[in-house]
Design a protein around this motif. Structure first.
Motif: not given
Length: 665
Positions: A640-665
Motif C-alpha cells: 500500500i503505497f506511502p505518500l504522506k511525505q517526500l524525503g526524510d530528515t535523516q535518511m532522505g533522497f537527494n535529487g529532484k522529483v516532479k509530476n507526482l500523481i496517484c490514481t485509484p484503478r
C-alpha cells in the motif's frame, strides 16, 4: 415464457430496491423501521444533549459522537447538559425493555434525532447507526422511527497477534471498526509459534512469540513486537468505551513454544509431542502458568481488565486426554477465582476421559466440528461461541482454510449456529448459544503479509458476519449485490482508513514544478497512502552522488526507497520486511518516468512506460519430516503505497522529483 420469467426477475429486483430505499441503509441493517414523511437535515454546528441525571452514564458516548461527527463530516458539535431541542441529537436512557434487551435502542428522527435505550451500550450503538445514516443520506435523514436490537449477544473477531505482530495503533483502529459495525468482542491471541518444518525441522529455531510484557519472567516477552502492561490495560479500557470487550488469550498447553524456549524444562518429556507442548505432569509447568496468569489477573487494577479470559486448550496430543482434562479443569477453576469467566477452545469431544471438566457457565469457542461441535458444547452445559474453522477461519496466503471468505455464501446461506455447510442448524435461540466470531490466523510466519493485507481480507468478512449476527436473514429484502455495494461505500470507522482509499486521481505536486530534496528535508502531500488497486506516477532525477538507502516516499505504514545498498535499485519496507526491484538501476543526473502499480497479489515497476518487473509469485518449499512431504510458503510482495511525505530528515533522497500523481484503478 422466458420473457415472463425475465420480467418477473426484473420486477422482483425492482421491488427489493424500493423496499431498500424506504429503509435507511446501514450495516448491520435495522430490525424495524417505521417511516414518516419528509427529511430532516441536521445542522453542521449543533448539540448533542444529555440530561443532568444521565450525565454519568452517557457523557462519554456523547463525547465520542461529537468527535466522530467532526472526524467524518467536519461538523462542529458540543455536548450540552439539558433538555431535548429541535435540530439537536438527544441521548437518553429508558426503562428496561424485553424487546431491546441489553443492546437495543430506539431512534426517532423528526425535528431532531432522539436515541433512547435501557442501557448506555444501547445508546452508543444508536450513535453508530446515526453516523452511518448521515453518511449514506447526505441530502437529509429520512424521518421515521427505528427499533433495533441484535439477534445474538456475542459478535466478535479473533486476531492472532503472536505469529504476526500488530501494532497497538492497529488494534485501537480495529476496536473502532468493530464498534462501528456493532461487533462487541475482540479476542487477542497473545502467544503461538510457527510450524517447525519451515525452520529446518528444529524446534529450537522455530519462531515463537509471547506479546505481553512480563515482569515476573524477564526475557519471555517477544523482542520483535510487544505490548506493555500499561498500554494493554489502557487499550482494553478504551475498547470498553466503544462497547467492545477485549478477551486476552494465553494459549496453553499446546502452541506454547514461547514458554518452552524461555524455559526448556517446561516442554513435554515425550519428544513425540513436539517442544510446543507443555508437560502436563510437571509441577513446574503449573507453577509457571499459574504465576503467569496471576501476573495479569491480580491486583487492584489488573492487566486483564474485562470480564473474560481465554485459557487456550486446543490441539494437544490425543494420547494425553486424561491429563489434558485435569489441566483444563485446573485453569478453568484458577481463572474463575479472580472473578473472571474463562473461555476455552472446544477439545473435549476428542479429549475424552474419566476426569471431570465442569463447563457449566464457561464459554467454549467451538472451532472445529470434530474436536467439539456446537451441540456437544451445549449438551455439556457450556455457553458457546462459534468459530467454525471451515467457514470462519481466514489464514492469509495458504492453500487451506480461506485466504478470502465466500462473502456471498455467508450473506445468503450462513447462520451463526452452523459449523459446516452441510450441517443442520442447531436449535435457534438456545439460551446458551451466544453467537460467533470470525478468526484470522497468521500461520505462515515470515511470508511477507502486512497488517493492511490482513485487513483487506478481514474487513469485508466482518461486514458480512456482523449483518448475520445482528439482523439475521435479510437477503429477501436486500440482495447480495445491493449489500456489497453498501459495504463498499460505507467507511471503515470514523478516522480509520486502513484500506487507504483515495476517492479519485490526485495530483500531489504541481504539474511541471520540480521538488528539490537535499537528503534532510521533507515535503508533505495531501494523501497519506493509497491502497489497492492503484497507480503512482512520478519523474525523478537523482543527484550525481545519491544517498544510499534513501527514503523517497514515507507513509503511516511503509517507506519507498532509492539506491538500495548503493545499487541504484528501488525497494520498499513495511512490517519489518524489505522488498527489492532487482531488474532496474536508476541512472543519476537524468530524468526518468516511474510508475508503480499495486494490487492484492503484488507490485509492479514501470520505467518510461515499460513494465520491467513484477514482484509476485515467489514460493518457498521445505521438507516436512514428521509427515514426510513437501510444504510451501507463498510470499506476499505487496505494498500500500506511502505518500504522506517526500524525503526524510535523516535518511532522505537527494535529487529532484516532479509530476507526482496517484490514481485509484
Amino acid at each position: 415464457m422466458k420473457h415472463l420469467i425475465l420480467f418477473g426477475i426484473m420486477w422482483l429486483c425492482g421491488l427489493m430496491t424500493v423496499v431498500a430505499q424506504n429503509v435507511p441503509q446501514v450495516i448491520p441493517a435495522l430490525q424495524q423501521w417505521k417511516p414518516a414523511k419528509g427529511k430532516m437535515v441536521l445542522p453542521e454546528s449543533g448539540k448533542v444533549i444529555i440530561s443532568s441525571d444521565e450525565e454519568g452514564a452517557l457523557k462519554q458516548s456523547a463525547e465520542i459522537l461529537v468527535q466522530d461527527l467532526k472526524e467524518m463530516f467536519g461538523w462542529n458539535y458540543r455536548v450540552v447538559i439539558g433538555k431535548q431541542e429541535k435540530g439537536a441529537v438527544f441521548l437518553t436512557l429508558s426503562k428496561p425493555d424485553k424487546t431491546l434487551g441489553d443492546e437495543g435502542y430506539r431512534m426517532d428522527v423528526r425535528n431532531g434525532v432522539t436515541i433512547e435505550a435501557p442501557t448506555a451500550k444501547g445508546v452508543f450503538w444508536g450513535t453508530r447507526t446515526l453516523l452511518q445514516m448521515i453518511h449514506n443520506q447526505p441530502e437529509g435523514l429520512m424521518r421515521g422511527q427505528a427499533i433495533d436490537f441484535p439477534l445474538y449477544p456475542n459478535r466478535g473477531f479473533m486476531i492472532d497477534v503472536a505469529r504476526k505482530f500488530f501494532t497497538m495503533d492497529y488494534l485501537r483502529d480495529y476496536v473502532k471498526i468493530l464498534s462501528f459495525y456493532k461487533l462487541n468482542e475482540l479476542q487477542v491471541h497473545l502467544n503461538d509459534n510457527g510450524f517447525v518444518e519451515f525452520f529446518g525441522n528444529d524446534w529450537d529455531k522455530t519462531y515463537a512469540a509471547f506479546r505481553l510484557e512480563s515482569e515476573r519472567y524477564p526475557g519471555l516477552t517477544a523482542k520483535d513486537g510487544s505490548y506493555t502492561k500499561a498500554e494493554f490495560r489502557d487499550f482494553q479500557k478504551m475498547a470498553a468505551t466503544y462497547g467492545v470487550n477485549v478477551i486476552p488469550e494465553i494459549d496453553v498447553p499446546a502452541h506454547s513454544l514461547a514458554f518452552t524456549h524461555y524455559n526448556p524444562r517446561l516442554a513435554a518429556d515425550n519428544k513425540e509431542y513436539g517442544m510446543d507442548h507443555l508437560d502436563l505432569y510437571k509441577q513446574e509447568v503449573y507453577d509457571f502458568v499459574d504465576s503467569l496468569f496471576d501476573e495479569y489477573l491480580s491486583g487492584e487494577d489488573p492487566v486483564f481488565v474485562g470480564p473474560e479470559v481465554h485459557i487456550g486448550t486446543d490441539e494437544y496430543n490425543k494420547k494425553e486426554s486424561e491429563q489434558f482434562r485435569h489441566f483444563t479443569n485446573h485453569y478453568l477453576n484458577f481463572v474463575s477465582k479472580y472473578g473472571k469467566t474463562p473461555r476455552l477452545w472446544g477439545s473435549l469431544k476428542v479429549m475424552t476421559g474419566e476426569t471431570p471438566v465442569d463447563l457449566t457457565g464457561k464459554v467454549v469457542s467451538a472451532w472445529n466440528y470434530n474436536w467439539m461441535d456446537v451441540n456437544t458444547c451445549l449438551k455439556a452445559g457450556a455457553k458457546v461461541v462459534n468459530l467454525c474453522d471451515w467457514l470462519l477461519y481466514l489464514v492469509p496466503s495458504v492453500n487451506y482454510y480461506h485466504d478470502f471468505l465466500d462473502y456471498q455464501w455467508l450473506y445468503e446461506s450462513w447462520m451463526p449456529e452452523m459449523m459446516k455447510k452441510d450441517d443442520p442448524k442447531v436449535e435457534k435461540r438456545h439460551p446458551n448459544f451466544l453467537g460467533a466470531m470470525l478468526a484470522v490466523w497468521n500461520d505462515r510466519v515470515g511470508n511477507g503479509i502486512s497488517q493492511q493485507d490482513v485487513h483487506v481480507r478481514t474487513f469485508p468478512a466482518l461486514q458480512v458476519v456482523c449483518e448475520k449476527m445482528w439482523k439475521g436473514e435479510n437477503a429477501e429484502h436486500v440482495s447480495y449485490a445491493q449489500f456489497k455495494a453498501l459495504c463498499q461505500s460505507t467507511p471503515e470507522a470514523p478516522g480509520v482508513n486502513l484500506l487507504a482509499k483515495v476517492p479519485q486521481r490526485t495530483i500531489l505536486t504541481d504539474i511541471g514544478k520540480e521538488v528539490t530534496l537535499s537528503g534532510t528535508d521533507v515535503v508533505t502531500t495531501s494523501v497519506d497512502e493509497i491502497g489497492y488497486l492503484y497507480a503512482v506516477e512520478f519523474e525523478i532525477c537523482p543527484d550525481s552522488i545519491p544517498n544510499i538507502d534513501a527514503i523517497l516516499f514515507k507513509g503511516p505504514h511503509s517507506e519507498f526507497i532509492t539506491n538500495w545498498q548503493n545499487t541504484g535499485k528501488f525497494a520498499f519496507r513495511r512490517d519489518g520486511y524489505e522488498f527489492v526491484f532487482h531488474a532496474y538501476r536508476l541512472p543519476v543526473e537524468k530524468w526518468t518516468k516511474i510508475r508503480i502499480e499495486g494490487d492484492i497479489k503484488g507490485t509492479s515497476l514501470f520505467v518510461d512506460g515499460q513494465l520491467l518487473e513484477r514482484l509476485e509469485g515467489r514460493i518457498g518449499e521445505v521438507f516436512n519430516v514428521k509427515h514426510q512431504r513437501k510444504d510451501r510458503i507463498w510470499y506476499q510482495e505487496t505494498l500500500i503505497f506511502p505518500l504522506k511525505q517526500l524525503g526524510d530528515t535523516q535518511m532522505g533522497f537527494n535529487g529532484k522529483v516532479k509530476n507526482l500523481i496517484c490514481t485509484p484503478r
